[in-house]
Design a protein around this motif. Sequence first.
Motif, PDB file in Angstrom:
ATOM      1  N   GLU A   1       6.518  -3.387   8.192  1.00  0.00           N
ATOM      2  CA  GLU A   1       7.086  -3.471   9.539  1.00  0.00           C
ATOM      3  C   GLU A   1       6.467  -2.419  10.455  1.00  0.00           C
ATOM      4  N   LEU A   2       5.166  -2.445  10.566  1.00  0.00           N
ATOM      5  CA  LEU A   2       4.439  -1.462  11.386  1.00  0.00           C
ATOM      6  C   LEU A   2       5.050  -1.370  12.783  1.00  0.00           C
ATOM      7  N   GLY A   3       5.394  -0.162  13.192  1.00  0.00           N
ATOM      8  CA  GLY A   3       5.922   0.070  14.531  1.00  0.00           C
ATOM      9  C   GLY A   3       7.408  -0.109  14.685  1.00  0.00           C
ATOM     10  N   CYS A   4       8.113  -0.427  13.608  1.00  0.00           N
ATOM     11  CA  CYS A   4       9.553  -0.658  13.730  1.00  0.00           C
ATOM     12  C   CYS A   4      10.272   0.564  14.313  1.00  0.00           C
ATOM     13  N   HIS A   5       9.850   1.767  13.887  1.00  0.00           N
ATOM     14  CA  HIS A   5      10.518   2.989  14.351  1.00  0.00           C
ATOM     15  C   HIS A   5       9.561   3.991  14.998  1.00  0.00           C
ATOM     16  N   ASN A   6       8.267   3.697  15.003  1.00  0.00           N
ATOM     17  CA  ASN A   6       7.315   4.696  15.503  1.00  0.00           C
ATOM     18  C   ASN A   6       6.257   4.106  16.420  1.00  0.00           C
ATOM     19  N   VAL A   7       6.598   3.005  17.096  1.00  0.00           N
ATOM     20  CA  VAL A   7       5.584   2.367  17.939  1.00  0.00           C
ATOM     21  C   VAL A   7       5.178   3.269  19.099  1.00  0.00           C
ATOM     22  N   TYR A   8       6.125   4.002  19.693  1.00  0.00           N
ATOM     23  CA  TYR A   8       5.809   4.844  20.851  1.00  0.00           C
ATOM     24  C   TYR A   8       5.847   6.314  20.454  1.00  0.00           C
TER      25      TYR A   8
ATOM     26  N   THR B   1       0.818  -1.215   0.000  1.00  0.00           N
ATOM     27  CA  THR B   1       0.000   0.000   0.000  1.00  0.00           C
ATOM     28  C   THR B   1       0.848   1.259   0.000  1.00  0.00           C
ATOM     29  N   ALA B   2       2.174   1.107   0.133  1.00  0.00           N
ATOM     30  CA  ALA B   2       3.140   2.214  -0.028  1.00  0.00           C
ATOM     31  C   ALA B   2       3.041   3.280   1.054  1.00  0.00           C
ATOM     32  N   THR B   3       2.413   2.966   2.179  1.00  0.00           N
ATOM     33  CA  THR B   3       2.182   3.980   3.213  1.00  0.00           C
ATOM     34  C   THR B   3       3.252   4.011   4.298  1.00  0.00           C
ATOM     35  N   ALA B   4       4.299   3.214   4.166  1.00  0.00           N
ATOM     36  CA  ALA B   4       5.268   3.090   5.251  1.00  0.00           C
ATOM     37  C   ALA B   4       5.997   4.392   5.566  1.00  0.00           C
ATOM     38  N   SER B   5       6.283   5.186   4.509  1.00  0.00           N
ATOM     39  CA  SER B   5       7.021   6.430   4.721  1.00  0.00           C
ATOM     40  C   SER B   5       6.380   7.569   3.937  1.00  0.00           C
ATOM     41  N   PRO B   6       5.862   8.585   4.633  1.00  0.00           N
ATOM     42  CA  PRO B   6       5.224   9.703   3.925  1.00  0.00           C
ATOM     43  C   PRO B   6       6.242  10.507   3.122  1.00  0.00           C
ATOM     44  N   PRO B   7       5.824  11.057   1.980  1.00  0.00           N
ATOM     45  CA  PRO B   7       6.733  11.825   1.121  1.00  0.00           C
ATOM     46  C   PRO B   7       7.004  13.211   1.693  1.00  0.00           C
ATOM     47  N   PRO B   8       8.070  13.868   1.225  1.00  0.00           N
ATOM     48  CA  PRO B   8       8.421  15.194   1.759  1.00  0.00           C
ATOM     49  C   PRO B   8       7.314  16.228   1.637  1.00  0.00           C
ATOM     50  N   TRP B   9       6.547  16.197   0.553  1.00  0.00           N
ATOM     51  CA  TRP B   9       5.501  17.214   0.422  1.00  0.00           C
ATOM     52  C   TRP B   9       4.464  17.097   1.532  1.00  0.00           C
ATOM     53  N   LEU B  10       4.223  15.877   2.023  1.00  0.00           N
ATOM     54  CA  LEU B  10       3.215  15.704   3.063  1.00  0.00           C
ATOM     55  C   LEU B  10       3.725  16.195   4.417  1.00  0.00           C
ATOM     56  N   THR B  11       4.950  15.860   4.758  1.00  0.00           N
ATOM     57  CA  THR B  11       5.476  16.304   6.055  1.00  0.00           C
ATOM     58  C   THR B  11       5.759  17.800   6.069  1.00  0.00           C
ATOM     59  N   THR B  12       6.040  18.380   4.888  1.00  0.00           N
ATOM     60  CA  THR B  12       6.217  19.836   4.817  1.00  0.00           C
ATOM     61  C   THR B  12       4.891  20.547   5.037  1.00  0.00           C
ATOM     62  N   ALA B  13       3.850  20.036   4.400  1.00  0.00           N
ATOM     63  CA  ALA B  13       2.531  20.652   4.542  1.00  0.00           C
ATOM     64  C   ALA B  13       1.901  20.367   5.897  1.00  0.00           C
ATOM     65  N   HIS B  14       2.230  19.202   6.475  1.00  0.00           N
ATOM     66  CA  HIS B  14       1.583  18.775   7.722  1.00  0.00           C
ATOM     67  C   HIS B  14       2.619  18.199   8.698  1.00  0.00           C
ATOM     68  N   PRO B  15       3.477  19.078   9.253  1.00  0.00           N
ATOM     69  CA  PRO B  15       4.460  18.569  10.220  1.00  0.00           C
ATOM     70  C   PRO B  15       3.805  17.977  11.465  1.00  0.00           C
ATOM     71  N   GLU B  16       2.506  18.215  11.649  1.00  0.00           N
ATOM     72  CA  GLU B  16       1.816  17.665  12.817  1.00  0.00           C
ATOM     73  C   GLU B  16       1.626  16.151  12.739  1.00  0.00           C
ATOM     74  N   ILE B  17       2.011  15.504  11.618  1.00  0.00           N
ATOM     75  CA  ILE B  17       1.931  14.044  11.554  1.00  0.00           C
ATOM     76  C   ILE B  17       3.196  13.384  12.098  1.00  0.00           C
ATOM     77  N   LEU B  18       4.237  14.162  12.407  1.00  0.00           N
ATOM     78  CA  LEU B  18       5.521  13.606  12.831  1.00  0.00           C
ATOM     79  C   LEU B  18       5.464  13.122  14.278  1.00  0.00           C
ATOM     80  N   PRO B  19       6.075  11.975  14.582  1.00  0.00           N
ATOM     81  CA  PRO B  19       6.050  11.439  15.950  1.00  0.00           C
ATOM     82  C   PRO B  19       6.846  12.309  16.916  1.00  0.00           C
ATOM     83  N   VAL B  20       6.507  12.160  18.201  1.00  0.00           N
ATOM     84  CA  VAL B  20       7.173  12.905  19.264  1.00  0.00           C
ATOM     85  C   VAL B  20       7.646  11.906  20.315  1.00  0.00           C
ATOM     86  N   THR B  21       8.871  12.067  20.778  1.00  0.00           N
ATOM     87  CA  THR B  21       9.433  11.161  21.774  1.00  0.00           C
ATOM     88  C   THR B  21       8.924  11.510  23.166  1.00  0.00           C
TER      89      THR B  21
END
Length: 684
Positions: free
Chosen positions: A162-169, A92-112
């Motif tokens: 690999e859902l959650g490999c780098h963004n589980v928490y 489904t190609a959803t594992a990594s969002p493209p740069p245009w999406l994170t630029t327009a919507h930085p609120e989707i980025l995970p927080v530690t």
Amino acid sequence: MTSPLPVRLPAGPDDTPRLRLAYGADYNPEQWPREVWEEDIRLMREAGVNLVSVGIFSWARLQPTAGTWDFTWLDEVMDLLHEGGIGVDLATATASPPPWLTTAHPEILPVTASGETLWPGARQHWRPTSPVFRTYALRLVREIAGRYAGHPALVAWHISNELGCHNVYDHSDDAARAFRDWLRLRYTTLDALNHAWGTAFWSQHYSDWQQILPPRLAASHPNPTQQLDFKRFSSDALKEYLRAERDVLREIAPDTPVTTNFMVMGGIKGMNYADWAHEVDFVSNDHYVRPGPQARDELSFCANLTSGIAGHRPWFLMEHSTSAVNWQPVNVPKRPGDLARDSLLHVAHGADAVCFFQWRQSAAGAEKYHSAMVPHAGADSEVFRAVTDLGRTLEALAPVTGATREPARVAVLFDWESWWASEQDSHPTSLLDYHQEALDWYSALLALGIRADVVTTRCDLDPYDLLIAPVLHVIPETLAKDLNGYVESGGHLVTTYFSGVVDENDHIWLGGHPGALRELLGIRIEEFGPLPADDGVELDDSTTGTVWTDRITVTGPEVEILARYRTGAYTDRPAVTRRTAGRGSASYVSTRLGAEGLTALLPRLLAAAGVDSELPPAARGRVELAVRRGDDSRYLFLVNRTDEPVPVPGLTGELVIGPKRDDSGGGVLVLPPRSVAVLRQPAD
């Protein structure tokens, strides 16, 4: 007994549809110029490849901007693969969002937990609970599914990667809101939550749901039940995201099976895969060998556990490596024979598909030093020749397709919640390693030539004569009753230190340890005795314990002391006990003995259950046995664990793969170093 994967592979070379094992890799043609694609198809056919996963990290290529789409390259790839007789597990190609999406919507980025944002530049930089991310991702899923639902190359859908490999928490505000919603469903009332979390301690009582946050960076140890619930929630949040993609795919293409790649391997513990398995049409797993003396034992353990998660039905090995990886401190290549043995060990434990990351080794990017089926050296290489040999071997193993794993008499119990809870902070020791303890028991069984299953608490435990439950820390009342019933009805339970200590809320079972199992075991522990990292204790059976000791008092009838401490603070006190109860028994091991010490102890525990090795004495410890059963045949997989030839006398059956029997030595099967043989016997 035959239960093949719901994946319809293309017809074989003779165009006759038939069952066969899947073989292939992640295929990333977008990394290469167009002229390479035909060569790829030709080499895939040469190697026996019949299935590839496509599009896993292609979002930016498929949707270059928010309002544009480009499927022309993928259309051509799908057509080429179909013409080449190769099926596609389409991502489904959803594992990594493209740069245009994170630029327009930085609120989707995970927080530690400490409030740091995980920025783009790698992969999986998205919040599992972000409604904005989900809107864009599901739009992409709908576009892909609508375009390719009827394509003749399509055999399965591959959700994300690999859902959650780098963004589980994720500790963001989105996660906080979703966590509160999850808690409302779990507890209904704040009173119930306050009780479960023990908020009377440290003035943590909540009077409004809005006061509750994820366990962010705190001045001291965060509330332990809050931490445990956040782990549960985080696994559930990813599971809910998995469901969201799956539901779109099933709506548009209900006849195409859906899977996603789990990561059942050491060090990956954030996702409760036993809880996820029923959400997909078939279980898939990624596994990479980690260096060390138990490297192949760990591979076997994880493949076995994947089979347990899959209900002993066939499953899909979606990724492993042909040789070296790129993410360990030192990335050592595999030795001759390891590629085939690693692959076939997964098949032995139920895999009906053997796939690698990736088909062609990348020339650029973060994984350019990760091995592949076609290495940098090209097709004229030892790796590609080994890949092609494996393809022929898997073709010979086609009759195994759909055969289920034959249950063993012994099982090792693996429990994600005990893994999570036993290793939290503010505990008696930080040296406890749940996965390692379970692996040590499994290694000891392998060393004795004992075939064993690895199962979860969701499995039916009653069929096993011996059940080993290491560090079963979290025991709800219902599980305690089940274990008591298991023993009373004739089962033999073995458990260890720090087991039965807390309930599902991480509350101590009061009255002495191991609370939930105290009466069943016939012992009482007033105080734990964890050991410093460089300390150990001797037992009177000549084994040595580390990490942990217990001050045990025998309280029940029919308790036999199998070993005592010979040194340390608890000298002359019991170290290993066994109590007869009903028609079974319950044993307790109060220290970490390691694989070697457990190999010395286990024969007494196995004898009580009447379990012995199915292998001839000369092969025990040197050969691993796994059995798959079809409608009319049993398939005995014999895996040489050593670097020396090993004779395996006395086993009968038709040789499906492996060396010819040594006629000069009476027809004895001799396994070359690091090799695998498969014998076929009639089913009972």
